[in-house]
Design an enzyme around this catalytic site. Sequence first.
Site, short mmCIF file in Angstrom:
data_model
loop_
_atom_site.label_atom_id
_atom_site.label_comp_id
_atom_site.label_asym_id
_atom_site.label_seq_id
_atom_site.Cartn_x
_atom_site.Cartn_y
_atom_site.Cartn_z
CB CYS A 123 8.32 -45.42 14.00
SG CYS A 123 8.37 -47.38 13.94
CG HIS A 266 7.87 -44.20 9.84
ND1 HIS A 266 9.19 -44.39 10.12
CD2 HIS A 266 7.18 -45.23 10.15
CE1 HIS A 266 9.26 -45.70 10.53
NE2 HIS A 266 8.07 -46.05 10.68
CG ASN A 296 9.41 -49.52 9.68
OD1 ASN A 296 10.24 -48.74 10.41
ND2 ASN A 296 8.38 -49.82 10.31
#
Length: 339
Positions: A123, A266, A296
């Site tokens: 990520c 994020h 996500n």
Amino acid sequence: MTAKPHIAFKRLPVKIIGTGSYVPERRLTNADLEKMVDTSHEWIIERTGICERRIAADDEYTSHMGTKAAQRALESCGLTPEDVDLIICATVTPDTFTPSTACYIQDALGAKNAAAFDISAACSGFLFAMKTAVQYIGTGQMRTALIIAAEKLSTVVNWEDRSTCVLFGDGAGAAVLQAATGEEGEGAVLATDIGTDGSLHDLLQIPGGGSRCPTTVENAHERLATLAMRGNEVFRHAVAHMKESAQSVIERAGLAPEDVNLIIPHQANLRIINAVASRLSIPEERVFVNIEKYGNTSAAAVAIAFDEARRSGRFTKGDNVILVTFGAGLTWSSAAIRW
């Protein structure tokens, strides 16, 4: 945690001159997931803040999404693929182990003058790519870099594991970086930070499919080549490291929390986002969130959010924007940008 020394050297200023993003058409809603696993819309919303996520078609690959985001980024700044010297693609779901997904994107774009390679930092990958591009441009090795984050996480999700399958989606984001001429102008990258703690690699991983645990006829039923996560521990480390990394670039950019016009974290979990913003003393109205639409998307999450925030006018010329991420590895990264 001991602060890392930052080596100071004279370099060219670097700026972001364009952004782009792409998400697939198919929406997988919480209601859809209720029919697949033992979960509910209310349970997912309460724990994650996610309402739906995008899922790529079977014949839509990571490189396809990355190419579309890259084309939009180039169009936004009026450059052609031939203008690009460097392509870096951040992904943990490459089209193939080799060649890199960046090679497929280079070919699809027609960016014949560009060197191309992948970065795998989960990520945190988009900002790892940004840090890398800043070094190439800042030292005069490259003039124009195209950084891309693209993920097809739907291919590595265990759709029978309700603790993880509700979280992830597919998509891509991109940005174009170039050496700034004269004074720092619009899109100036003021500071970047990356970090890793490999001792915590087992908290979030895809344990199978690589050389350590190849997929075989004997173990295929165990679905080892899918995402596995120890959520509570990841949450704790995510909040701590994102706060420290963002604080680092804020301070090194000569800013205070009140100088930050927008923070783009994020997009993994709304509770993590809120906890990080609170620890940085950034009020809710200065935090960009789009997790409810996409879930996500790993490396692509902050890239998509950055592009959406720019195009929707959430920041304007002169605003200070902080990007901050956290991912498997464990890895974390951040950037301070003056738009």
